[in-house]
Design a protein around this motif. Sequence first.
Motif, PDB file in Angstrom:
ATOM      1  N   UNK A  90      33.674  27.525  37.629  1.00 18.65           N
ATOM      2  CA  UNK A  90      32.128  27.818  37.236  1.00 18.65           C
ATOM      3  C   UNK A  90      31.403  27.917  38.494  1.00 18.65           C
ATOM      4  N   UNK A  91      30.680  28.845  38.780  1.00 19.66           N
ATOM      5  CA  UNK A  91      29.623  28.865  39.483  1.00 19.66           C
ATOM      6  C   UNK A  91      28.208  29.120  39.087  1.00 19.66           C
ATOM      7  N   UNK A  92      27.169  28.497  39.635  1.00 22.45           N
ATOM      8  CA  UNK A  92      25.807  28.381  39.127  1.00 22.45           C
ATOM      9  C   UNK A  92      24.875  28.961  40.252  1.00 22.45           C
ATOM     10  N   UNK A  93      23.900  29.502  39.611  1.00 25.39           N
ATOM     11  CA  UNK A  93      23.027  30.334  40.412  1.00 25.39           C
ATOM     12  C   UNK A  93      21.508  30.373  39.921  1.00 25.39           C
ATOM     13  N   UNK A  94      20.539  30.912  40.437  1.00 25.50           N
ATOM     14  CA  UNK A  94      19.045  30.998  40.121  1.00 25.50           C
ATOM     15  C   UNK A  94      18.985  32.084  39.018  1.00 25.50           C
ATOM     16  N   UNK A  95      19.318  32.019  37.771  1.00 24.22           N
ATOM     17  CA  UNK A  95      19.527  33.017  36.806  1.00 24.22           C
ATOM     18  C   UNK A  95      20.827  34.003  37.029  1.00 24.22           C
ATOM     19  N   UNK A  96      20.989  34.358  35.807  1.00 29.39           N
ATOM     20  CA  UNK A  96      22.171  35.488  35.667  1.00 29.39           C
ATOM     21  C   UNK A  96      21.991  36.501  36.702  1.00 29.39           C
ATOM     22  N   UNK A  97      20.931  36.630  36.840  1.00 26.40           N
ATOM     23  CA  UNK A  97      20.569  38.061  37.801  1.00 26.40           C
ATOM     24  C   UNK A  97      21.085  37.883  39.237  1.00 26.40           C
ATOM     25  N   UNK A 222      26.845  33.542  31.985  1.00 25.80           N
ATOM     26  CA  UNK A 222      26.021  33.340  30.787  1.00 25.80           C
ATOM     27  C   UNK A 222      24.725  32.615  31.544  1.00 25.80           C
ATOM     28  N   UNK A 223      23.758  32.334  30.845  1.00 27.68           N
ATOM     29  CA  UNK A 223      22.591  32.010  31.239  1.00 27.68           C
ATOM     30  C   UNK A 223      21.863  30.553  30.425  1.00 27.68           C
ATOM     31  N   UNK A 224      21.144  29.863  31.030  1.00 29.37           N
ATOM     32  CA  UNK A 224      20.380  28.741  30.251  1.00 29.37           C
ATOM     33  C   UNK A 224      19.098  29.264  29.605  1.00 29.37           C
ATOM     34  N   UNK A 225      18.660  30.622  30.227  1.00 31.30           N
ATOM     35  CA  UNK A 225      17.186  31.183  29.725  1.00 31.30           C
ATOM     36  C   UNK A 225      17.139  31.234  28.120  1.00 31.30           C
TER      37      UNK A 225
END
Length: 361
Positions: A90-97, A222-225
């Motif tokens: 898993x890698x997380x970032x500022x939005x899926x963009x 994926x996104x949490x938005x």
Amino acid sequence: MNWPTWLPLRKDLTPLTPYGAPQVPAQASLNTNENPYSPSPALQKAIADAVMVAAANLNRYPDRDANELRTKLAGYINSTSRVNLTIDNIWAANGSNEIIQSIFLAFGQGSALGFTPSYSMHPLIAKVCGTNWVDGKRNSDFSLNVELAIEQIVQIKPALTFITTPNNPTGGSVSISQIKSLADAVAKVNGLLIVDEAYAEFSTEDSAVTLIAKNPHVVVIRTMSKAFAFAGARVGYMLCDSSVKDAMMLVRLPYHLSALTQAAASVAIDFKDELLGYVSELIRAREAMTAQLHALGLKVVPSSANFILFTGFKAEAPKLWSELLGKGVLIRDVGLPGYLRVTVGNEAENTLFITALKELI
């Protein structure tokens, strides 16, 4: 835009226009596929408490690897898709963009293939990152023609192949068996299959994360938005083989995910049962709105997302869009002639949309 001659803007960027949906006042804002349900008071307080704790250390850089957040995201995906991913997947970032941009920065040395109409940021980010984008074809009903897609993969041999399921702006899903067929074709050309699952929680199809263990060239975004109603926090994440995750470390910006964002997102995952409870309500509302549009004599593209693409109205799409806005309803003209897209909102917003539409068509 008419750029000044003194500005050394890249020549390939000069014809582009910035991405963005209109942000104008409306009684019902149904144009950006947001979740209409605000965080509960309990969740608001939990986020505020977590942010207060994080604020005590804002003089320090955040956890560069977002370990707590990624651990919780792994637990969420494992519980919903019956897989066994770890933090290394898993890698997380500022939005899926930001995820999409980083994929292009790391792997975009060849061509990228996507099947349009689909998420318009894929080709735009490709262009900005200097990757050659190829528009693949869909069926006339906007469904994905898997056999044709495989032919295009074999012919073009893209480094990156993008599919979006459920697809934006059309709403249709791609089955897990079809994704597996595409993954097999992509493996033969030594590329990555990028599966954008921003709206996965609204679909009954199995997630492509179930393919990663045996198909390390499959990458899921994926996104949490959307389902998590967390659009304002800007959190996206990628599920992948550990080697793909390691490659992200080469192109990420230092400390790119703030301590406040990590704290808020970690709390939201703790409240996942509450937040995902709204998903079933939105699915029911989507089906009800679909029936209402059919009753008005309109045609609806089958949707597995939290929005509906519809057609069959007599006016030009931009004209109907403007007239709806005049009645306080903001929806989306996605640039497909004769079609408009509406996000599923709360009961009051959906009622206002249908009422306004009845008066105009």
